[in-house]
Write a protein that holds these residues in place. Structure first.
Motif, mmCIF file in Angstrom:
data_model
loop_
_atom_site.group_PDB
_atom_site.id
_atom_site.type_symbol
_atom_site.label_atom_id
_atom_site.label_comp_id
_atom_site.label_asym_id
_atom_site.label_seq_id
_atom_site.Cartn_x
_atom_site.Cartn_y
_atom_site.Cartn_z
ATOM 1 N N CYS A 138 54.988 29.769 8.077
ATOM 2 C CA CYS A 138 56.000 28.940 7.409
ATOM 3 C C CYS A 138 57.339 29.670 7.363
ATOM 4 C CB CYS A 138 55.548 28.566 5.998
ATOM 5 S SG CYS A 138 54.317 27.244 5.969
ATOM 6 N N VAL A 148 47.393 27.239 4.999
ATOM 7 C CA VAL A 148 47.295 27.284 3.538
ATOM 8 C C VAL A 148 47.381 25.870 2.971
ATOM 9 C CG1 VAL A 148 48.318 28.195 1.421
ATOM 10 C CG2 VAL A 148 48.340 29.578 3.518
ATOM 11 N N GLY A 190 54.624 22.736 5.286
ATOM 12 C CA GLY A 190 53.608 23.752 5.022
ATOM 13 C C GLY A 190 53.709 24.288 3.612
ATOM 14 N N CYS A 191 53.005 25.411 3.365
ATOM 15 C CA CYS A 191 53.002 25.994 2.019
ATOM 16 C C CYS A 191 54.357 26.608 1.684
ATOM 17 C CB CYS A 191 51.902 27.051 1.911
ATOM 18 S SG CYS A 191 52.268 28.590 2.811
ATOM 19 N N GLY A 192 55.112 26.987 2.728
ATOM 20 C CA GLY A 192 56.442 27.543 2.509
ATOM 21 C C GLY A 192 56.463 29.048 2.316
ATOM 22 N N CYS A 204 50.506 26.150 9.649
ATOM 23 C CA CYS A 204 50.136 26.607 8.304
ATOM 24 C C CYS A 204 48.677 26.242 7.998
ATOM 25 C CB CYS A 204 51.060 25.989 7.255
ATOM 26 S SG CYS A 204 50.647 26.517 5.574
HETATM 27 ZN ZN LIG Z 1 52.269 28.123 5.171
#
Ligand SMILES: [Zn+2]
Ligand SMILES: [Zn+2]
Length: 300
Positions: A98, A108, A91-93, A106
């Protein structure tokens, strides 16, 4: 020195060989030698996730259920030689899901190994270190690979509906998701009844702990499901089919207040009987993926 990874992509329903050079390792990433990679229904050329159909990117090495051994690492806690399972979602982290270690949710930026970027049907893979799950010596390779989707997806659904010891589960088929649900339910101490037409799968379901096996091709199937339900009501149904008749039988079989886990959705709407859902006050959930903590729970 340039290294090579050999793998296969699914191209126009054919398997195509891929040869991928590996040039350097970014900070925070690891290179794995893969030991096991399994096939999954959601790993077909066309997959459904993020709520809609999305084709796998052309030329991408397929496979999202995998495990292997660290070959090279830029991550302090992942030394060369460490056996690891792989969480297949990146994912975006930074977003809430996330940070909660469930990148599969996620919205994003979601990348799935084996669909958007190279996956596990290969000799090796280069992945971010944070998708690697270190394995203990007593976790078998086969189980570790299957925890990359089917086992963990089944676990996530059953956990979210609170399946517990003494409950009665109706598992509507014994494919990879169904067998995963059966194994998890048996481990929890739930009673399991299975509907499955294939003799070999029926036998495996029995070996994994299913008590009652019903043949889906039996002309009296619905009466037989009802008969088993009179000995102990069905608390939970697990339905990984994409079939309207299967979903209807699950809804009919469940006790009032029962819970239905729907997994493996594929071909559009499969529920038309909303009256039964409302009148019996059923809880329905969808299970398409899982969090890293759920994968970890399966591996332990
Ligand atoms: Zn994310
Ligand atoms: Zn899968």
């Amino acid at each position: 020195m340039e290294k090579m990874i050999f793998g296969v992509a699914l191209s126009k329903k054919r398997v195509a060989p891929i040869c991928r050079p590996v040039k350097g390792l970014p900070s925070g990433w690891v290179r794995l030698d893969l030991r096991r990679a399994a096939f999954c229904g959601c790993g077909r050329e066309t997959v459904v996730y993020k709520g809609f159909r999305q084709p796998a990117r052309a030329g991408v090495i397929a496979g999202h259920q995998m495990m292997g051994t660290v070959r090279e690492s830029t991550v302090a806690c992942l030394a060369a030689g460490q056996r690891v399972a792989v969480y297949p979602y990146v994912g975006c982290g930074h977003c809430e899901v996330c940070i909660a270690r469930n990148a599969s949710l996620c919205e994003v930026s979601l990348t799935k190994l084996g669909t958007d970027v190279d996956g596990g049907w290969a000799t090796g893979i280069v992945v971010p270190g944070n998708v690697c799950v270190p394995l203990s010596d007593n976790t078998p390779d086969d189980l570790a690979a299957l925890a990359g989707c089917s086992l963990s997806t089944a676990y996530s659904g059953l956990r979210r509906v609170g399946l517990k010891r003494g409950d009665h589960l109706l598992a509507y088929n014994a494919g990879s998701l169904g067998l995963s649900a059966i194994a998890i339910a048996a481990e929890l101490g739930a009673r399991v009844t299975v509907v499955e037409p294939n003799f070999v799968r029926q036998r495996v379901a029995k070996e994994l702990g299913a008590q009652d096996i019903l043949d889906e091709h039996d002309p009296d199937l619905e009466a037989k499901i009802a008969a088993v339900g009179t000995t102990q009501a069905f608390d939970v149904a697990f339905d990984p089919t994409n079939d309207e008749a299967s979903r209807r039988r699950c809804l009919n079989a469940l006790r009032h207040g029962g819970r239905l886990v729907m997994a493996g959705e594929w071909n559009g709407p499969t529920i038309t009987d909303t009256h039964t859902i409302i009148a019996k006050q059923l809880t329905l959930i969808g299970s398409w993926a899982f969090s890293q903590d759920e994968q970890l729970a399966v591996l332990r």
